[in-house]
Design a protein around this motif. Structure first.
Motif, short mmCIF file in Angstrom:
data_model
loop_
_atom_site.label_atom_id
_atom_site.label_comp_id
_atom_site.label_asym_id
_atom_site.label_seq_id
_atom_site.Cartn_x
_atom_site.Cartn_y
_atom_site.Cartn_z
N ASN A 31 0.57 -1.05 -0.06
CA ASN A 31 -0.46 0.11 0.40
C ASN A 31 0.62 1.53 0.10
N PRO A 32 0.90 2.05 -1.05
CA PRO A 32 1.77 3.66 -1.21
C PRO A 32 1.09 4.03 0.05
N LYS A 33 0.09 4.47 0.44
CA LYS A 33 0.44 4.70 1.56
C LYS A 33 0.46 4.67 2.92
N CYS A 34 0.67 3.80 3.07
CA CYS A 34 1.67 2.94 4.27
C CYS A 34 3.74 3.59 4.57
N GLU A 35 3.88 4.55 3.15
CA GLU A 35 5.21 4.08 2.81
C GLU A 35 5.67 5.47 3.05
N ILE A 36 4.69 6.45 3.81
CA ILE A 36 4.66 7.74 4.44
C ILE A 36 3.85 8.18 5.47
N ALA A 37 3.21 6.77 6.34
CA ALA A 37 2.87 6.48 7.48
C ALA A 37 3.74 5.62 8.33
N PRO A 38 3.41 6.24 9.70
CA PRO A 38 4.22 5.30 10.88
C PRO A 38 3.90 4.24 10.52
N GLY A 39 2.49 3.57 9.79
CA GLY A 39 2.46 2.33 9.93
C GLY A 39 0.94 2.24 9.66
N CYS A 40 0.30 0.75 9.29
CA CYS A 40 -0.45 0.77 8.58
C CYS A 40 -1.16 -0.28 9.23
N GLY A 41 -2.96 -0.43 9.75
CA GLY A 41 -3.36 -1.59 10.52
C GLY A 41 -3.46 -1.68 11.18
N GLU A 42 -4.33 -2.93 12.26
CA GLU A 42 -4.65 -2.58 13.80
C GLU A 42 -3.51 -2.51 14.42
N TRP A 43 -3.39 -1.55 15.26
CA TRP A 43 -2.33 -1.05 16.15
C TRP A 43 -1.74 -1.73 17.57
N LYS A 44 -0.83 -2.35 17.81
CA LYS A 44 -0.49 -3.17 18.80
C LYS A 44 0.03 -2.78 19.88
N ARG A 45 0.75 -2.95 20.97
CA ARG A 45 1.11 -2.56 22.11
C ARG A 45 2.75 -3.63 21.49
N PRO A 46 3.28 -2.76 22.11
CA PRO A 46 4.49 -4.17 21.52
C PRO A 46 5.40 -4.16 22.64
N MET A 47 6.51 -5.20 22.42
CA MET A 47 5.72 -6.57 23.69
C MET A 47 7.26 -5.82 24.64
N LYS A 48 7.68 -6.66 25.42
CA LYS A 48 8.67 -6.40 26.24
C LYS A 48 9.70 -7.24 27.19
N ARG A 49 10.23 -7.05 27.46
CA ARG A 49 10.94 -8.51 28.61
C ARG A 49 10.60 -7.84 30.14
N ASN A 50 10.16 -9.29 30.25
CA ASN A 50 8.61 -8.97 31.58
C ASN A 50 10.69 -9.10 32.75
N PRO A 51 9.67 -8.28 33.66
CA PRO A 51 11.56 -8.20 34.63
C PRO A 51 10.76 -8.91 35.61
N ALA A 52 9.59 -9.24 36.07
CA ALA A 52 9.20 -10.84 37.03
C ALA A 52 9.76 -12.18 36.38
#
Length: 434
Positions: free
Chosen positions: A302-323
């Motif tokens: 999608n050419p629109k996605c090339e100039i945008a930060p991203g397309c589609g459903e946004w999901k929080r990224p994963m990080k290491r669990n300190p526990a």
């Protein structure tokens, strides 16, 4: 002109002096191949050996040799000696020349010094299984690149003949020049390997550091009937039996969790797909919906996605669990019952024997039995002597003169090639500027 005459006279003087040395102590055997080998050497009649031997000149010389004339063939030929040669009496020198005129990618160029025919072989049936005393010479294929020296020695206890290979042998010269290989067997059990008269390897026949397997077997061996006791503990460390998992240790905590602090970037296109149908694509004219199914346009980014930060459903990224701690394991401690790695007890070796000097088998013939992918291998000046000076004299009068001519020709060809490459480079520069 006068310089050439002086040089010719000097060469004649050198040859005359060396000739005197040779006559003073003649070789036991010498094969110069000045005459055809027909009637003197016996070509194997075995079906596997289809390679054709030829009496041929060395390239660029009037000197003849025994030529391997075809690629990818097995070769076998043998020469019976007038008398058996003992390897037990004093110094013995084995020497021969080989020229790999087309190089050597995969094949052998070694000689076999054969035992008496009473050991069970016939010249016309010469093959890989015929019993030899020594195998010596170049061998190269894949990771193998060495000048073999193998002694086949009889164990006086078992009666079996064992191949003992020289460890860390020298490598084969990589050029297409004539080279001379020399093995010197001394009465003090010393073995010296020379290439072109230069010492490349020194060994002792009775040293386990120099031959594999060693000529003298180990005095003791592991007891084949000894068995490890059932209660033998080889574990140096064991889990601490008194250790307890801490109450706050959560084995079920995941390794990664969502980053709750993450925020969706501005300009994120939630309603835009990452791929769209190619608007320029069209259904082929010969497309048959009934046979090929419903036609669908191919997808493109999608050419629109090339100039945008991203397309589609946004999901929080994963990080290491300190526990996260993972599965709990008791710490390791020294094993109080550790006895070490078990080994069987040593017992006297029934095949052990003491040896002051190898029990060399006599030589009654010289054979060449090889398989090679390259043709152009030329054997020449095969010599057996009991005096190192005789071998040196033959190197000086046969090999050395040829080698120096070949070396000069090689230098001239390399110089011409370098000049040609330089001129080609100048032509490119000239073309570029003009």
């Amino acid at each position: 002109m006068e310089g050439r005459q002086i040089r010719a006279v000097l060469v004649l003087v050198v040859i005359s002096c060396v000739g005197f040395q040779i006559r003073a102590s003649d070789p036991i055997f010498i094969e110069s191949f000045d005459e055809s080998f027909d009637g003197r050497w016996i070509v194997s009649e075995k079906d596997d050996y289809k390679g054709i031997w030829k009496h041929s000149k060395s390239e660029g010389h009037d000197d003849y040799g025994l030529l391997v004339s075809e690629q990818a063939k097995k070769y076998a030929i043998v020469k019976e000696l007038d008398e058996a040669v003992s390897l037990k009496d004093g110094t013995i020198v084995l020497q021969f020349e080989v020229r790999l005129q087309k190089g050597l990618e995969c094949g052998g160029a070694y000689l076999k010094y054969l035992r008496p025919q009473e050991a069970g072989w016939k010249p016309a049936e010469f093959d890989n299984d015929c019993p030899y005393s020594i195998m010596f010479g170049p061998d190269k294929c894949g990771s193998t690149n060495k000048v073999h020296f193998i002694l086949k020695h009889k164990n006086p206890k078992s009666g079996k003949y064992v191949e003992h290979h020289l460890k860390y042998p020298p490598s084969v010269p990589s050029d297409k020049l004539s080279h001379v290989y020399t093995a010197i067997l001394k009465p003090d059990n010393e073995l010296r390997i020379l290439i072109d008269g230069e010492e490349k390897k020194t060994a002792n026949f009775l040293s386990a550091e120099d031959f594999e397997p060693a000529l003298i077997p180990a005095e003791t061996i592991p007891d084949p009937n000894d068995k490890k006791p059932e209660d033998w503990d080889e574990r140096a460390k064991i889990p601490d039996p008194d250790a307890v998992k801490p109450d706050d240790w959560d084995e079920d905590a995941p390794m990664e969790i969502e980053d709750e602090e993450a925020v969706k970037p501005e300009g994120w296109l939630d309603d835009e797909p990452e791929e769209i149908d190619d608007p320029d694509a069209s259904k082929p004219e010969d497309w048959d919906d009934e046979e090929d199914g419903e036609w669908e346009a191919p997808k493109i980014d999608n050419p629109k996605c090339e100039i945008a930060p991203g397309c589609g459903e946004w999901k929080r990224p994963m990080k290491r669990n300190p526990a996260y701690k993972g599965k709990w394991h008791a710490p390791l401690i020294d094993n109080p019952d550790y006895k070490g790695i078990w080994k069987p007890q040593q017992i006297p070796n029934p095949d052990y024997f003491e040896l002051d000097r190898p029990d060399f088998e006599p030589i009654t013939a010289i054979g060449i039995e090889i398989w090679t992918m390259q043709d152009g291998i030329l054997f020449d000046n095969i010599l057996i002597a009991n005096d190192e000076k005789v071998a040196e004299a033959y190197r000086d009068t046969t090999w050395k003169l040829k080698f120096e001519i070949e070396k000069e020709k090689q230098k001239a060809e390399e110089a011409a090639s370098g000049l040609s490459d330089g001129l080609s480079g100048l032509q490119v520069i000239f073309f570029f500027f003009f």
